[in-house]
Structures are given as structure tokens and as C-alpha cells.
Design an enzyme around this catalytic site. Structure first.
Site, mmCIF file in Angstrom:
data_model
loop_
_atom_site.group_PDB
_atom_site.id
_atom_site.type_symbol
_atom_site.label_atom_id
_atom_site.label_comp_id
_atom_site.label_asym_id
_atom_site.label_seq_id
_atom_site.Cartn_x
_atom_site.Cartn_y
_atom_site.Cartn_z
ATOM 1 N N HIS A 146 0.893 -1.268 -0.178
ATOM 2 C CA HIS A 146 -0.062 -0.007 -0.098
ATOM 3 C C HIS A 146 0.903 1.204 -0.062
ATOM 4 O O HIS A 146 0.406 2.094 -0.618
ATOM 5 C CB HIS A 146 -0.953 0.079 1.141
ATOM 6 C CG HIS A 146 -1.914 -1.026 1.446
ATOM 7 N ND1 HIS A 146 -2.052 -1.746 2.602
ATOM 8 C CD2 HIS A 146 -2.855 -1.379 0.419
ATOM 9 C CE1 HIS A 146 -3.356 -2.582 2.330
ATOM 10 N NE2 HIS A 146 -3.482 -2.540 1.204
ATOM 11 N N LYS A 154 -17.291 -5.656 8.042
ATOM 12 C CA LYS A 154 -16.142 -6.535 7.975
ATOM 13 C C LYS A 154 -15.322 -6.552 9.435
ATOM 14 O O LYS A 154 -15.254 -5.530 10.076
ATOM 15 C CB LYS A 154 -15.123 -5.627 6.916
ATOM 16 C CG LYS A 154 -14.211 -6.454 5.973
ATOM 17 C CD LYS A 154 -13.565 -5.859 5.062
ATOM 18 C CE LYS A 154 -12.638 -6.436 4.299
ATOM 19 N NZ LYS A 154 -11.871 -5.848 3.312
ATOM 20 N N ARG A 173 -1.984 -6.394 -8.321
ATOM 21 C CA ARG A 173 -1.064 -7.273 -7.830
ATOM 22 C C ARG A 173 -0.907 -8.483 -8.918
ATOM 23 O O ARG A 173 0.081 -9.124 -9.458
ATOM 24 C CB ARG A 173 -1.082 -8.112 -6.593
ATOM 25 C CG ARG A 173 -0.900 -7.196 -5.392
ATOM 26 C CD ARG A 173 -1.534 -7.500 -3.938
ATOM 27 N NE ARG A 173 -2.968 -7.113 -4.158
ATOM 28 C CZ ARG A 173 -3.495 -7.626 -3.085
ATOM 29 N NH1 ARG A 173 -3.206 -7.886 -1.874
ATOM 30 N NH2 ARG A 173 -4.857 -7.318 -3.325
ATOM 31 N N SER A 226 -3.044 -7.456 3.567
ATOM 32 C CA SER A 226 -3.337 -7.268 4.923
ATOM 33 C C SER A 226 -3.637 -8.365 5.539
ATOM 34 O O SER A 226 -3.412 -8.895 6.753
ATOM 35 C CB SER A 226 -4.515 -6.191 5.056
ATOM 36 O OG SER A 226 -4.103 -4.956 4.480
#
Ligand code: ADP
Length: 161
Positions: free
Chosen positions: A16, A40, A89, A127
């Protein structure tokens, strides 16, 4: 031009941070926006995540940290952002991001999405990977900025896991 870079950042990773640094060289202002998603189950609170982002971006003058609820398209309109930054990614990211780009485009015609390809050394970082390693006391030095390591470890120590 003003750009928004949104995400959960639970926690912020070196991947990030690399995207933020590179975007800061391209755009006048980058608003790093923490998404408040009540559905979440996050390790860090929104306030903690904002604090982490402020710490790791404190030396980049044109970066601001914010948080928002609801749609990125609406928040981007509210802060008058011209561009949404997304990191890519791999092909899985691309498929998700393409769909989001198309939907966001229908919701807010004034926002353009700019994709930045992840650096080779950050392709495997996420993460969730940080949390999966940290929960078992593994080394996360190569995953998160050095200022963040202690915050992650402390969280798991408090949880007693
Ligand atoms: P989300 O809640 O959408 O998963 P993240 O905080 O994980 O949010 O990601 C925010 C943005 O950062 C997304 O565009 C994602 O593709 C990108 N990103 C996540 N990890 C990396 C990485 N290691 N390198 C480059 N970009 C990344």
C-alpha cells in the site's frame, strides 16, 4: 489533480505504502481513505488505521488521510477527487478492479480510475497475509512499514492468541 486511494488498510502494508508514494509523485494531492465497513471484522479500528497511515505518510507532503462510509463514488464526489487509484497485484485483482471500475464509472462519471502495478517485491503482500502470519508470531518485517510492526504484535498479544 486530486486522487483518492481507498481501502481497508487493516493494516497498511509495504505494498500500500509503495502505491501511495508512487501516486504522490504523479498527482497534486492523494487522499488515502479508510473504508468504514461495519460488515467487515477488522483487527484495527478506523481511528487506529488512520493513525497508522498518518505515521507512515508523515514525510509525504501531498498526502491526506480520511475515512468514509458507503460508496467510493459518493465520497470521491464529496471531496472532488478526479482520480481513483488502485493497486494491481495479479489477474485476480484485475478482474475485481475491472468490475469495480465499470460500476464506479456508472455511479460517478467524473472519476477516472488509474491502476498502478504492484512492485515485484510486494506482489504477494496483503493485509490478510500479515494477519495470518502475525497470529502465530511469525516475522512480518518484510510485509508492513517498520512503524506498524509493534502495533500488529501488540494487538495479538492483547487478544491472547
Ligand atoms: P480492500 O479492502 O479493497 O481489500 P486493501 O486495503 O487490501 O483494500 O487494498 C486497497 C488497494 O490496494 C486495492 O487497490 C488493492 O489492490 C491494493 N493493494 C493491496 N495490496 C497491495 C500490494 N501488496 N501491492 C500493491 N497494491 C496493493
Amino acid at each position: 489533480m486530486k486522487a483518492i486511494y481507498a481501502g481497508s488498510f487493516d493494516p497498511v502494508t509495504l505494498g500500500h505504502l509503495d502505491i501511495i508514494k508512487r501516486a504522490a509523485k504523479i498527482f497534486d494531492t492523494i487522499v488515502v481513505a479508510v473504508l468504514e465497513n461495519p460488515n467487515k471484522n477488522c483487527l484495527f479500528t478506523v481511528e487506529e488505521r488512520k493513525k497508522h497511515l498518518e505515521i507512515v505518510t508523515s514525510d509525504i507532503k501531498n498526502v491526506e488521510v480520511a475515512s468514509f462510509q458507503g460508496l467510493l463514488a459518493d465520497f470521491a464526489k464529496e471531496i472532488e477527487a478526479d482520480v481513483a487509484i488502485r493497486g494491481l497485484r495479479n489477474a485476480v485483482d484485475f478482474a475485481c478492479e475491472q468490475q469495480m471500475h465499470l460500476i464506479n464509472g456508472r455511479l460517478n462519471k467524473n472519476i477516472e480510475t488509474v491502476f498502478l502495478a504492484a512492485d515485484e517485491s510486494h506482489i504477494s503482500l496483503s493485509s490478510s497475509a500479515v494477519k495470518e502470519v502475525a497470529v502465530f508470531g511469525g516475522n512480518i518485517d518484510f510485509m508492513v512499514p517498520k512503524e506498524i510492526i509493534g502495533f500488529v504484535q501488540e494487538k495479538y498479544m492483547k487478544r491472547g492468541v
